[in-house]
Design an enzyme around this catalytic site. Sequence first.
Site, mmCIF file in Angstrom:
data_model
loop_
_atom_site.group_PDB
_atom_site.id
_atom_site.type_symbol
_atom_site.label_atom_id
_atom_site.label_comp_id
_atom_site.label_asym_id
_atom_site.label_seq_id
_atom_site.Cartn_x
_atom_site.Cartn_y
_atom_site.Cartn_z
ATOM 1 N N SER A 114 15.186 60.868 86.529
ATOM 2 C CA SER A 114 13.805 60.470 86.762
ATOM 3 C C SER A 114 13.760 58.955 86.836
ATOM 4 O O SER A 114 14.768 58.283 86.615
ATOM 5 C CB SER A 114 12.948 60.941 85.601
ATOM 6 O OG SER A 114 13.374 60.262 84.427
ATOM 7 N N LYS A 115 12.590 58.436 87.085
ATOM 8 C CA LYS A 115 12.432 56.980 87.247
ATOM 9 C C LYS A 115 12.907 56.195 86.026
ATOM 10 O O LYS A 115 13.251 55.038 86.135
ATOM 11 C CB LYS A 115 10.963 56.651 87.522
ATOM 12 C CG LYS A 115 10.548 57.058 88.911
ATOM 13 C CD LYS A 115 9.459 56.130 89.442
ATOM 14 C CE LYS A 115 9.179 56.391 90.898
ATOM 15 N NZ LYS A 115 7.992 57.169 91.133
ATOM 16 N N ARG A 116 12.917 56.845 84.871
ATOM 17 C CA ARG A 116 13.308 56.142 83.662
ATOM 18 C C ARG A 116 14.745 55.616 83.745
ATOM 19 O O ARG A 116 15.072 54.573 83.200
ATOM 20 C CB ARG A 116 13.183 57.094 82.478
ATOM 21 C CG ARG A 116 12.511 56.504 81.258
ATOM 22 C CD ARG A 116 12.149 57.585 80.265
ATOM 23 N NE ARG A 116 13.089 58.699 80.326
ATOM 24 C CZ ARG A 116 14.250 58.732 79.712
ATOM 25 N NH1 ARG A 116 14.643 57.716 78.992
ATOM 26 N NH2 ARG A 116 15.032 59.792 79.816
ATOM 27 N N GLY B 108 16.365 54.751 86.412
ATOM 28 C CA GLY B 108 16.578 53.831 87.533
ATOM 29 C C GLY B 108 15.661 54.302 88.652
ATOM 30 O O GLY B 108 15.033 55.355 88.539
#
Length: 424
Positions: free
Chosen positions: A198-200, A202
Site C-alpha cells: 500500500s502507499k505506506r 512507498g
Amino acid sequence: MVRVRFAPSPTGYLHIGSARTALFNWMYARAQGGKFILRIEDTDKGRSKNEFLDEILDSMKWLGLSWDECYKQSDRFDIYRKYAQKLLDEGKAYKDGEAVLLKVPQKQIKIYDLIRDEIVVDTKEIKDQVLMKSDGSPTYSFACVIDDALMEISCVIRGEDHISNTPKQIVIYEALGLKPPKFAHLPLILDDERARMSKRAGAVAVSEYRRQGFLPQAIVNYLMLLGWSPGNNQEKITLSAAIKNFSIKRINKAGAVFSLDKLRWLNGQYIKETDTANLTALLIPFLKEKYPTASLLDGKKLENIVQLFKGRMTTLMDFLEWTDFIFADQAQFDPEAKQKHLSQDRSKDFALLVQALEGVQDFNVKTVEEAFRRIVEQLGIPAGELVHPVRVALTGRAVGPGLFDTMAVLGKEKTVQRLKTVFK
Ligand code: GLU
C-alpha cells in the site's frame, strides 16, 4: 510458440505490482522468443478513463516494456456477444432479464499452475457465472477467457489476486469447448508489515516513482527481484542478463516484501553509472519544473554541477534538493547548520576573504583555493575553521561537495555577495 499477455484495466494508474506482472510476462516472451501482447481491459465504461490508459502506456514505454500486439476489449463487444449467443443456443447459458449466465456444472476442476503446481477446486463453490451484463457488456472473466483463447495465449502470468477467478474461467473454457492455457500466479507484493503493498510502503503508481526521480532501469531491476532471483544472490542485474536466466520455475510462491531502501540503493547505483551528459539531460525537465524562470546555465556548466553531485545521489530529486543554493537566488539555511557554524561573528574574516576573491581574475577551483589558503594563512587559523562557516554561508548546509568546487560552480558574483551579506 510462447504468447503471453499483460491485461491492464485503465481504471487507475499503472500500479507497481501490475508493472511487475507486465515485466515478468515481457521477460518470459523475450526469453522464449515469443510474443508479448498488450490487452486493454476497458469493458467497464464507467470506470475506464483515457487519462489512465495514456498513463499506463506511457509508464510501460518508460520502463521499456515494448509490446508486439495490442488489443482493446471495447473494440471486441461483437465477439463476446457472438460467443454468449452460442452458449445460449447450446443451452449452456440462460438469460436472466438482459443478462446472460452460464450454468456451472458440478465437478472437480484441476488447474495446473507453474508456480504453485496443481490446484483442485470443486465447482460446488462456484455460482452460475454472469457472462454478459444487462447493459450488454461482458464480465471480466468472460471477455478474458474468449480473448486468451482467440489470442492464443500459451501461458497466463498474472497476480495471485486472480487465483480465485481461475476456476471460474476454466468452467467458461470448458463450456466453450476451448483449451485453457497454462497459468502462473505471481506472489503478492507485500509491505514491511507483510500486508498487501500500500502507499505506506512507498508510492504505488509507476509514474509517481518517475516523478520522484527514479530511473527506469532501477525500477525494472528492482521489480525483477520481487519474487524472482537470478540464482546467485545477485542484486544488480541488467535486463538482458536476466532474460538469459529467466525461468518461471525460479519464481517464489511466498509474497515478496517491497523495500524502498533497496530500490533507492539500486537507483543510486544506476545514477552513478549514467554518463554525466545523459544524467544532465534527465535532470533538465526536473529543473525546469522547479525553476521555470531560471536560466538553466549552459550545458557544460550544468554538467559540471551534475558531476559534483552524481556520486551521492540516490534519486534525481536529491540533486534538486541539494542544488537549490545554485539555482535559487538565496540559499535556504538549515537551522542546525546555521546555529553550529554561523553563530560566531566572522564578518572580519569573511571581509578579508571577499577582498581576496574579488581580486581573482579567472574564478575557478584552483584560483579560489589559492585565495582561500592565503587568507587562512594570514589569519593564522586552520583551514577547517573557515571552511565550514563559508560553506554554510554559501549553500545553507553543512555538507556538500568540496568547498572550492562549490565556489567555482556558484561563480564569483554570488559567492562574494553571499559572504558579504550573511552576517548583516
Ligand atoms: N484486467 C485484469 C486486471 O487488471 C487482468 C487480470 C488478468 O490478467 O487476467 O487485474
